[in-house]
Design an enzyme around this catalytic site. Sequence first.
Site, PDB file in Angstrom:
ATOM      1  N   HIS A   1      -5.999 -17.265  -4.019  1.00  0.00           N
ATOM      2  CA  HIS A   1      -7.331 -17.827  -4.616  1.00  0.00           C
ATOM      3  C   HIS A   1      -8.079 -18.805  -3.617  1.00  0.00           C
ATOM      4  O   HIS A   1      -9.106 -18.728  -3.259  1.00  0.00           O
ATOM      5  CB  HIS A   1      -7.393 -18.387  -6.059  1.00  0.00           C
TER       6      HIS A   1
ATOM      7  N   ARG B   1     -10.052  -2.768  -7.084  1.00  0.00           N
ATOM      8  CA  ARG B   1      -8.642  -2.831  -7.448  1.00  0.00           C
ATOM      9  C   ARG B   1      -8.603  -3.420  -8.903  1.00  0.00           C
ATOM     10  O   ARG B   1      -8.222  -4.548  -9.212  1.00  0.00           O
ATOM     11  CB  ARG B   1      -7.547  -3.640  -6.774  1.00  0.00           C
TER      12      ARG B   1
ATOM     13  N   ARG C   1     -11.011   2.147  -9.052  1.00  0.00           N
ATOM     14  CA  ARG C   1      -9.559   2.738  -9.159  1.00  0.00           C
ATOM     15  C   ARG C   1      -8.749   2.187 -10.431  1.00  0.00           C
ATOM     16  O   ARG C   1      -8.692   0.999 -10.702  1.00  0.00           O
ATOM     17  CB  ARG C   1      -8.980   2.146  -7.623  1.00  0.00           C
TER      18      ARG C   1
ATOM     19  N   GLU D   1      -1.861   9.244  -1.110  1.00  0.00           N
ATOM     20  CA  GLU D   1      -0.988   7.926  -0.703  1.00  0.00           C
ATOM     21  C   GLU D   1       0.364   8.438  -0.753  1.00  0.00           C
ATOM     22  O   GLU D   1       1.413   7.410  -0.625  1.00  0.00           O
ATOM     23  CB  GLU D   1      -1.404   6.621  -1.487  1.00  0.00           C
TER      24      GLU D   1
ATOM     25  N   ASN E   1      -1.934   2.356   2.915  1.00  0.00           N
ATOM     26  CA  ASN E   1      -0.984   1.362   2.893  1.00  0.00           C
ATOM     27  C   ASN E   1       0.163   1.956   2.255  1.00  0.00           C
ATOM     28  O   ASN E   1       1.454   1.682   2.574  1.00  0.00           O
ATOM     29  CB  ASN E   1      -1.395   0.119   1.859  1.00  0.00           C
ATOM     30  N   ASP E   2      -0.046   2.760   0.975  1.00  0.00           N
ATOM     31  CA  ASP E   2       1.264   3.578   0.471  1.00  0.00           C
ATOM     32  C   ASP E   2       1.687   4.687   1.380  1.00  0.00           C
ATOM     33  O   ASP E   2       2.929   4.956   1.232  1.00  0.00           O
ATOM     34  CB  ASP E   2       0.989   3.773  -0.650  1.00  0.00           C
TER      35      ASP E   2
ATOM     36  N   ARG F   1       6.444  -1.573   2.175  1.00  0.00           N
ATOM     37  CA  ARG F   1       5.356  -2.360   3.023  1.00  0.00           C
ATOM     38  C   ARG F   1       5.347  -3.844   3.150  1.00  0.00           C
ATOM     39  O   ARG F   1       4.734  -4.484   3.631  1.00  0.00           O
ATOM     40  CB  ARG F   1       4.028  -1.712   2.464  1.00  0.00           C
TER      41      ARG F   1
ATOM     42  N   CYS G   1      -9.266   4.001   2.285  1.00  0.00           N
ATOM     43  CA  CYS G   1      -9.455   2.484   1.766  1.00  0.00           C
ATOM     44  C   CYS G   1      -8.042   1.602   2.035  1.00  0.00           C
ATOM     45  O   CYS G   1      -8.098   0.590   1.427  1.00  0.00           O
ATOM     46  CB  CYS G   1      -9.844   2.705   0.208  1.00  0.00           C
TER      47      CYS G   1
END
Length: 611
Positions: A195, A302, A338, A438, A461-462, A472, A509
């Site tokens: 954050h 997400r 998603r 993915e 990414n995946d 990862r 993405c």
Amino acid sequence: MRKTSITLQGIGVSPGIAIGKAQQLNLGLTPIPHYTLLGDEAVQEECERFEAAVAKAEKSLEVIKEELDPALQDHVHLLEVHQMILRDRLIFDETLKLIREKKYNALWALKRSLLKAHELFRSIDDEYIRGRVADVDAAGELILRNLAGQDHDLRNEIKERAIVVARDLSPADTAQLQLERTLGLVTDMGGRTSHTSIIARSLNIPSVVGAEVVTRFVDTGDILIVDGTTGRIVVNPTDDEIRHYLQRQEDEENYLKEIKRKAHLPAVTQDGVAITVEANIEMLEEVVAAKDNGAEGIGLYRTEFFFMNRTDVPDEETLFGEYRELAELMAPHQVTMRTLDLGAEKLAVSFPRHQESNPALGLRSIRLCLHYRDLFKSQLRAILRAGAATKNLRLMFPLVSGVGELLQAKAVLKEAKEELSRERMAFHEDMPLGVMIEVPSAVAVADLLAREVDFFSIGTNDLIQYSLAIDRVNENVAYLYEPLHPAVLRFIRQTVRAGHAAGIPVGICGEMAGEPSYVPVLLGLELDSLSMNPQAIPRVKNLICRSRARGNQKFVNRLLKIPTAQEISTLLQDVLMKRFPEEFRILEPGLPTSKALQRQGMLKSLENIPS
Ligand code: PEP
Ligand code: MG
């Protein structure tokens, strides 16, 4: 005597260069004595002291909320999360129990409960979860400081314009920093999605987090250079280093100002191919940054982060409220919702946990949703309802491994729609549906999946993790995590071709989409859309507008014949330096920039952007 210059590397989370004096904030270092309370009266007094410290922390968060800088109004809920943590069972009840049963002094009891809360998160090697641990720490630290009689008011501590250096900064601490006095931020802890990083980006403060040891090397008054783009920190720089960074600061500021001005235009190549450039967000408040940076929609929301950010499981009405607000804020632009991608490294406090020896290959994402169908259905119902009026929401299932799994998920979607019809609730009947590609098996059957959905979005990414068998988040094998691996490029090509053959658009993405140096490759692979962190949008759009799609297709055909990622990368670097010398010289560290070249290059590039 002048101190020697040291360069440290952290994670650049908010771009820009800050040069100035350091101001150490010794937060999070409250000394914790340990002793045993004698007698019931002492125990009772200690419980009361603890409760008073919690009440004081609550009140101070309330005051911070009331006096919050208008630019930070969107972050009020972070402070509310901290207020909730103060009274959370894990912290509040546990500490009182330790005081009563073990007769620990309050500081020690609280420290023990905080450590126990940490254990719950410790096994999780995920940047975001580490960010949430920081929230527990930050809330705990407020009580610790009160108990130790060390409550700070940061507004009084920072006396002049300075670069703030701290072991960690909570969102509440960050929100208290006075913008006009804060040149930059550097912390030992933290990650890209903490954050603190989000707030730093909202405030546009050049920031580097996760620098691990910076507090050990820096004293208040030391001169610092903070490069929020590259994550580099120079402590006590030489005159040459200062000159170099002053020049970079000016170059970068001018460059970013210019490209941001054009970021609201569509991304169209010089030969007329339009690419939809969208933003990835984890929280509602990032919509502002997405819009500011010229996002044409949200390509990836997400949704699991909303679950990870709280201690309970949100019900359908709560989700509906959140999603409808997002839909309205972004309308008429589309928002890709998603569905829950929990599991593996992304865990929610309130969510059932499974002991798995290999969680990345376990009950995660769509599999978890299919396991907990009621929860999945309540999310689907909330999304369908939230898109009823604006009709700008799209649904997307993550980690689909084949048609069977997709059909199961579609069956739950059908049930959700039938229920809503029966209940006469308004919802978006024809909401577009997509899958994330993915998992390598999804690539292999992309032609079959394409018949079942309206769009594909490649989660690189995946996809990289699973196709190269590289965890990862494991730093030991990070050198093998190669987005330019020929297998990855072939998988992307195969997916795009399967999608296009079935007449559906294909986007990316994953992080690859927001890496400016991959723009020629992604254009050549004929992707229709790219979704990325909001700050990356101006640079990526700028490069798209200066490129020719057709030329890149030929270039990618050439790349695809090269056998190793290393050789592909070398060729790509050569091409980038030839085509965009000013862009890659300005923003790459260590390369001196020529102002004349930059000005000339930038003007040329701006002329080329279609208006
Ligand atoms: C991906 O895997 O590329 C992706 C975008 O999803 P996440 O990073 O949330 O797993
Ligand atoms: Mg993924």
